[in-house]
Design a protein around this motif. Structure first.
Motif, PDB file in Angstrom:
ATOM      1  N   GLU A   1       0.908  -1.251   0.128  1.00 52.60           N
ATOM      2  CA  GLU A   1       0.057  -0.188  -0.096  1.00 52.60           C
ATOM      3  C   GLU A   1       0.934   1.268   0.044  1.00 52.60           C
ATOM      4  O   GLU A   1       0.608   2.139  -0.847  1.00 52.60           O
ATOM      5  N   VAL A   2       2.011   1.439   0.625  1.00 49.52           N
ATOM      6  CA  VAL A   2       2.957   2.454   0.909  1.00 49.52           C
ATOM      7  C   VAL A   2       3.578   2.599  -0.322  1.00 49.52           C
ATOM      8  O   VAL A   2       3.585   3.748  -0.710  1.00 49.52           O
ATOM      9  N   ILE A   3       3.880   1.573  -1.223  1.00 51.58           N
ATOM     10  CA  ILE A   3       4.715   1.441  -2.326  1.00 51.58           C
ATOM     11  C   ILE A   3       3.765   2.079  -3.402  1.00 51.58           C
ATOM     12  O   ILE A   3       4.108   2.956  -4.156  1.00 51.58           O
ATOM     13  N   GLU A   4       2.664   1.456  -3.461  1.00 51.92           N
ATOM     14  CA  GLU A   4       1.772   1.952  -4.592  1.00 51.92           C
ATOM     15  C   GLU A   4       1.285   3.488  -4.437  1.00 51.92           C
ATOM     16  O   GLU A   4       1.133   4.177  -5.404  1.00 51.92           O
ATOM     17  N   ALA A   5       1.118   4.131  -3.144  1.00 51.30           N
ATOM     18  CA  ALA A   5       0.676   5.509  -2.952  1.00 51.30           C
ATOM     19  C   ALA A   5       1.978   6.176  -3.317  1.00 51.30           C
ATOM     20  O   ALA A   5       1.749   7.347  -3.998  1.00 51.30           O
ATOM     21  N   LYS A   6       3.222   5.763  -3.224  1.00 53.90           N
ATOM     22  CA  LYS A   6       4.287   6.416  -3.817  1.00 53.90           C
ATOM     23  C   LYS A   6       4.537   6.723  -5.095  1.00 53.90           C
ATOM     24  O   LYS A   6       4.532   7.631  -5.607  1.00 53.90           O
ATOM     25  N   VAL A   7       4.007   5.417  -5.886  1.00 54.91           N
ATOM     26  CA  VAL A   7       4.066   5.416  -7.642  1.00 54.91           C
ATOM     27  C   VAL A   7       2.876   6.284  -7.933  1.00 54.91           C
ATOM     28  O   VAL A   7       3.190   7.049  -8.875  1.00 54.91           O
ATOM     29  N   ALA A   8       1.857   6.328  -7.235  1.00 53.03           N
ATOM     30  CA  ALA A   8       0.679   7.229  -7.951  1.00 53.03           C
ATOM     31  C   ALA A   8       1.012   8.444  -7.716  1.00 53.03           C
ATOM     32  O   ALA A   8       0.727   9.259  -8.368  1.00 53.03           O
ATOM     33  N   ALA A   9       1.734   8.930  -6.556  1.00 51.63           N
ATOM     34  CA  ALA A   9       2.047  10.226  -6.372  1.00 51.63           C
ATOM     35  C   ALA A   9       3.099  10.725  -7.350  1.00 51.63           C
ATOM     36  O   ALA A   9       3.091  11.732  -7.879  1.00 51.63           O
ATOM     37  N   ARG A  10       3.876   9.843  -7.726  1.00 47.25           N
ATOM     38  CA  ARG A  10       5.020  10.215  -8.669  1.00 47.25           C
ATOM     39  C   ARG A  10       4.456  10.300 -10.068  1.00 47.25           C
ATOM     40  O   ARG A  10       4.619  10.928 -10.886  1.00 47.25           O
ATOM     41  N   LEU A  11       3.493   9.399 -10.409  1.00 47.36           N
ATOM     42  CA  LEU A  11       2.842   9.645 -11.774  1.00 47.36           C
ATOM     43  C   LEU A  11       1.885  11.018 -11.942  1.00 47.36           C
ATOM     44  O   LEU A  11       1.820  11.320 -13.080  1.00 47.36           O
ATOM     45  N   ARG A  12       1.457  11.303 -10.774  1.00 47.82           N
ATOM     46  CA  ARG A  12       0.743  12.341 -10.773  1.00 47.82           C
ATOM     47  C   ARG A  12       1.418  13.562 -11.391  1.00 47.82           C
ATOM     48  O   ARG A  12       0.758  14.671 -11.710  1.00 47.82           O
ATOM     49  N   ARG A  13       2.528  13.645 -10.905  1.00 47.45           N
ATOM     50  CA  ARG A  13       3.603  14.788 -11.331  1.00 47.45           C
ATOM     51  C   ARG A  13       3.510  15.126 -12.793  1.00 47.45           C
ATOM     52  O   ARG A  13       3.678  16.207 -13.359  1.00 47.45           O
ATOM     53  N   ARG A  14       3.115  14.057 -13.591  1.00 52.99           N
ATOM     54  CA  ARG A  14       2.791  14.243 -15.130  1.00 52.99           C
ATOM     55  C   ARG A  14       2.052  15.152 -15.572  1.00 52.99           C
ATOM     56  O   ARG A  14       1.744  15.691 -16.673  1.00 52.99           O
ATOM     57  N   GLU A  15       0.977  15.699 -14.496  1.00 52.86           N
ATOM     58  CA  GLU A  15       0.179  16.560 -14.717  1.00 52.86           C
ATOM     59  C   GLU A  15       0.418  17.972 -15.327  1.00 52.86           C
ATOM     60  O   GLU A  15      -0.291  18.719 -15.939  1.00 52.86           O
TER      61      GLU A  15
END
Length: 274
Positions: A134-148
Motif C-alpha cells: 500500500e505504501v509503495i503504490e501510494a508513492k508510485v501514484a504520487a510520482r505519476l501524478r507529477r505528469r499533470e
C-alpha cells in the motif's frame, strides 16, 4: 463532458473525495449536477468521490466555482499532493506546476517526471524493502501524478540531459528498462520535451556528475534543485544558480544532438540485453 484520462484507477487518499461528497450532499446536489457544473462526466465525479481517481487541477478549480468555496478545493488538493512527498521535495512539486522551463540533468536514474509506473515501482521497492504494498503504490501514484504539468494549457518546456550509464543501469528487470527507454522515445514526440544523451565517451565534463534540475519562471528567479544523500535541497542564490547553469551548458555541449540521441536510444532498445 470532459474526461480526465491522465490517471489510472489507482486508489488515492480519500480526503478530497470525502469532502467533495460531504459538500455536495450538504447542498442537496447530485453527482450529475456537479458533472454539469464542472464540465466533467458523472463517472469521473463518482470516481473522485470514491477515491479511485485523483482530481485534476482543473476539476478542483471548477468545484470551487460550482460550490462557491473560494479556492477550498484547490487548496485541499494542493495539501494532499504535498503530503504525498517528503517535506524536502514538496516545494519542488509545486515549482514544477508553476515553471515555464525545466532543465534536468539525470546522472543515475531517469527523472521522476518521465518514469514509467513499473520503473518507479522498482525504485521505491528497492529503496523501501520493508514497506507495505500500500505504501509503495501510494508513492508510485504520487510520482505519476507529477505528469499533470504537461496537461496544462501552457505546459513547461522540459529539456533533459540523460547519461548513457543511466540508460544502461538496469532498474527492476530488462523488460522494465526496455519499456522505460521506449517511453522516453515516445516522450520526444511532444513539442514540449527535448532529450539529449550524454554518452560514456564524453567523459566527465561536469566533474562530480551529480543530478540536478533548474526551474525557470515568468515572474520569479530561477531555482536549482539538487539531490543529496539525506534528501534534496532547493537553492535560490544567484551565484549558485549561475554556476549550475554554466555546468548545464557544458554538459549539453558534450551531449549528442537531439536526433542523434533519439537514434542512440532506438539502437539501445535493439541490443540483446536491453
Amino acid at each position: 463532458m470532459e474526461e480526465d484520462q491522465s490517471q489510472n484507477d489507482v486508489k488515492h487518499p480519500p480526503g478530497f473525495g470525502e469532502d467533495l461528497k460531504e459538500v455536495r450532499l450538504g447542498r442537496k446536489l447530485t453527482q450529475e449536477h456537479v458533472a454539469t457544473g464542472t464540465g466533467f462526466s458523472r463517472t469521473y465525479v463518482s470516481k473522485v468521490e470514491s477515491g479511485s481517481v485523483f482530481p485534476s487541477d482543473k476539476f478542483a478549480s471548477k468545484c470551487d466555482l460550482v460550490f462557491g468555496t473560494h479556492g477550498m478545493f484547490e487548496r485541499l488538493r494542493r495539501r494532499i499532493v504535498e503530503s504525498d512527498h517528503p517535506s524536502w521535495f514538496a516545494p519542488v512539486v509545486q515549482m514544477e506546476r508553476e515553471a515555464t522551463r525545466i532543465l534536468d540533468f539525470s546522472a543515475t536514474l531517469v527523472m521522476g517526471l518521465l518514469q514509467t509506473e513499473d520503473y518507479a515501482r522498482a525504485i521505491f521497492r528497492s529503496a523501501n524493502p520493508r514497506a507495505s504494498e500500500e505504501v509503495i503504490e501510494a508513492k508510485v501514484a504520487a510520482r505519476l501524478r507529477r505528469r499533470e504539468v504537461f496537461e496544462r494549457e501552457d505546459p513547461p518546456e522540459l529539456w533533459v540531459l540523460i547519461t548513457e550509464s543511466c540508460l544502461r543501469c538496469q532498474v527492476g528487470s530488462a523488460d522494465i528498462m526496455k519499456a522505460q527507454i521506449g517511453h522516453l522515445i515516445t516522450c520526444t514526440d511532444s513539442p514540449y520535451i527535448n532529450m539529449q544523451v550524454l554518452p560514456l565517451s564524453a567523459g566527465a565534463p561536469n566533474g562530480a556528475m551529480e543530478s540536478f534540475t533548474l526551474l525557470t519562471f515568468d515572474n520569479a528567479p530561477t531555482r536549482l534543485y539538487s539531490d543529496g544523500p539525506a534528501g534534496g535541497s532547493v537553492y535560490e542564490s544567484p551565484q549558485v544558480v549561475r554556476s549550475n547553469v554554466s555546468s548545464y551548458d557544458r554538459l549539453r555541449a558534450h551531449a549528442l544532438s537531439l536526433n542523434a540521441s533519439l537514434d542512440f536510444m532506438e539502437k539501445l532498445l535493439k541490443e540483446p540485453n536491453s
